[in-house]
Write an enzyme that holds these catalytic residues in place. Structure first.
Site: not given
Lengths: 286, 286, 286, 286
Positions: A229-230
């Site tokens: 994520l991210d």
């Protein structure tokens, strides 16, 4: 960025650097009657990797042949290459949830002719933007995502994306994490917009985090989505100054402009074949 | 920021908000013959805390009396207050190591009259900037810091700071962590410059971290030092755009300008009594 | 900017500075049971003019009375004052021609709740945006402007604006110069967006001018319209970096984002009663 | 910008575009045993002019020969070319008056190794910076300029510049206009810093002009000096936001930072052979 009259070919090439590589590529183009309009190259001095974006005009001939020939030529150099024709407009899909600012921004820029490609459909886990999407004349696919049946939803999403022959997925504030399995299966790049200046404030509620920390600038980050994520390769980041008078609502409002700008710039660059991924980083030939 | 002719008094007040507080403060000033030149206030809506910076001209009278009277008045409101006279210039010390960009920048700005205060000495754990310091006509204290005898060094630093009646310490790329004990004992604020956009890339070698992550903007953060490294209340942040063509050396070079700008702005604001600390955040009345 | 629960009153006051003015205003508010939430003041040191924006919550009572009482009080101080209730939303009109980027941006921000006021109609000298306007559910007035019958067109525009009880006109890339006569008759402020960093490149085709001059930054300026073209008090300006690779088309495309940002910020500030005009300048209490 | 180990050659080439030009240049380099490290090219689509900056490593051989050979080769293409060796550091002179911020900034950056060249002397029409210059170990030439004997002063300036074999003159807030005659005679580029965002506020007292106009951003512009005041090709521009609270003194103070940044960036780029002049414009291969 200057647009040129007529058709052009754009190649992105990268691989282990080798003496004479620029000469060999420009000769290949010249010998086939092409004339280079722009060329930009970069050499990573630490890793000794060569990157080039080259755009050339070409005499009228079969473009598929030209593409195949170039890819073969790149292989003969031990490089990986990607060729695009300026005339050909790739199709891309928007994935959205409830927020509509990036949604409207993407569609209006597309209609204004800013993108070298075409939005072909909108996929959402909510119904909120259905009517708006249809007003824009685009098909809307409402695919709810329930935690325990996420795979099912992702299968349906893949089906839609394939049906529309999508070559890029743009997460325009789509508030679900795509699984690693999906990212592998989709077989095209996925661009996400995260509403913070990554790597600061990854994860949920970044404006809340920024407000609590008392930062003096807030940001937005457009990046390729990866399984973590991210964490994917960053394409573009923007920031704006804030101060103590700005409450959380102001940060969210100001952030919307950053999200629109960073995401649209990233999509524009990607569609113009200006971005090369390179480990966790990008080379952007702007 | 407009400078005003003649002397002024500047008060920073904060505390639990209460009805009529602005009227009471402005009445107090008016009744003593003062005329408000600037006033800026802020109310934290979530925490219901009131903050005000007010600057006023005053008829010639004993300023020490005026200061005591104001502080008493603030107490009567249940607020904490701090009063400063525009004529009085607090003394501050620079702590440096080997890098000289913030060192020169601080001293040259001071000599140019940008700071509402005076540099009184330079403390360093190295000898590198000794000759330069003396050329500027400032005393230099070389206090080496060895891990196992850090307390001893900090004691010596405190001795020097007290001797010079310092009211602010500026860490101008001082490459040592100050202990919690030191920060308590020093009894004055300490401003540090961190060479990243905090909270991204806290800790060591932030430009290396930024380069490895492939961010598209690098930053610098001026903050009050606290016991937790790179975690204190942020006063100012600046960023600059970078791209794939910028190697680590370019990031470091570009970062130097950010560090100079963010640190000098923070010191300027602090010395003009524009900054109120507030949990992990600051209110900056710029 | 932090929005507050409940109703508030916002006053903008300005006039010749006088001792005790802040105390008198805050007392007046306090005595009527109001509690100041934000207050920001400025004193022009050269001209000795006092400016204040003050926002307060008030106990439930008749707001029209309160407004009249405040205006009377301001007059008694020899000041000019303007009072607004946070609940009351002024109506404003968009004037457009063929470009649609500021048009969509204004309407979408309005629908997103960014503006403290309501768009009530769209006036245009062309038919291009008629269908879009109606899709947004707004009335569209097509008033062609022919040079020799401009007065006639302006009369019709005034009629529409009055009919809609408009308190602000926003020229969202309206490509006609409003006459001095119109600006006087309209009796409400008119905000214009000029697509350059004024005073550079006033007049026609500013992006062409900027491209020819080879500037390294392009800008946009939101200002109050006055009789002299591109000369009115500036509210907001934005810039973005360009380089030799950017052709005229890129400048125009990049400029569109600046125009949207500067214009929407100016409209937002104006509608929140944050802007005081002051000769050829503005005070913006942001 | 990534610095490279070892020596490199840098060429700037421009001229009427022609098919195969990139191939011919890269072949020439390859055939002589060079390996291209960076190459950036640009084609002005309107004027059909080709610009290229190319940097290559080369086997140990006589560099003067190499330079002559390249210039001959460029001529054979009908192009104008300029070759530089990364090892060779051109000498440049500072011209100053009384302001010292750009003066210190230039010298400190030079000492920090930021410039690919060396400051060799300081020329001034005043004595103010004489002691400081000597402290830095540089020769100082005090050449007063009296209106009616300007030619005499310029002759003396030329003499000093020639004596020091200067290849660049940097006007670091030199407050005199250089005559067209001088600019012709000096036979090397002259870079000036103007303290406004040109073309806004050309001429005298730009901060006063900006303050009177009420702009919301102030700027600085580094450009090549030409016979027409503040009109030469722009190399770099920077801006910073200001507001009504900033008096003239604040504009001047904030502007100093812009001047330092814009001028030093322009000098850096010029010395790295990144700038091509092109009518009234520049191509900057950053």
């Amino acid at each position: 960025m200057t647009s040129t009259d007529g058709d052009t070919l754009v190649a992105l090439i990268s691989g282990t650097d080798q003496p004479g590589i620029v000469a060999r590529i420009s000769n290949w183009i010249f010998e086939r009657g092409g004339n280079i309009i722009h060329a930009d190259q970069h050499r990573d001095q630490e890793e000794e990797i060569f990157f080039q974006r080259v755009e050339w005009s070409h005499p009228a001939r079969d473009l598929d042949d030209e593409g195949r020939a170039f890819e073969e030529f790149a292989r003969s150099l031990g490089m990986s290459g990607k060729l695009a024709y300026s005339r050909r407009r790739p199709k891309f899909a928007l994935m959205v949830s409830k927020f509509n600012h990036c949604f409207h921004d993407q569609i209006l820029r597309w209609k204004a002719g800013d993108f070298h490609g075409d939005i072909t459909c909108v996929i959402s886990n909510h119904r909120d933007l259905e009517a708006e999407t249809e007003r824009y004349g685009l098909p809307y696919y409402h695919i709810p995502v329930v935690a325990e049946r996420k795979r099912e939803a992702e299968l349906r999403q893949l089906e839609v994306l394939r049906e529309h022959e999508v070559e890029l997925v743009v997460m325009a504030r789509y508030m679900q994490v795509l699984s690693g399995w999906f990212l592998e299966e989709v077989q095209c790049p996925v661009i996400n917009i995260h509403h913070s200046f990554l790597p600061a404030f990854a994860g949920g509620r970044p404006y809340h985090q920024a407000h609590a920390r008392g930062v003096k600038l807030i940001g937005a980050t457009a990046h390729y989505a990866t399984e973590v994520l991210d964490d994917g390769p960053i394409i573009q980041q923007d920031v704006v100054r804030v101060n103590h008078r700005h409450g959380l609502g102001d940060l969210i409002r100001k952030g919307r402009d950053l999200e629109k700008l960073a995401l649209s710039q990233a999509v524009m660059w990607h569609l113009e074949n200006r971005v090369l991924i390179y480990g966790r980083k990008t080379v952007v030939f702007d």
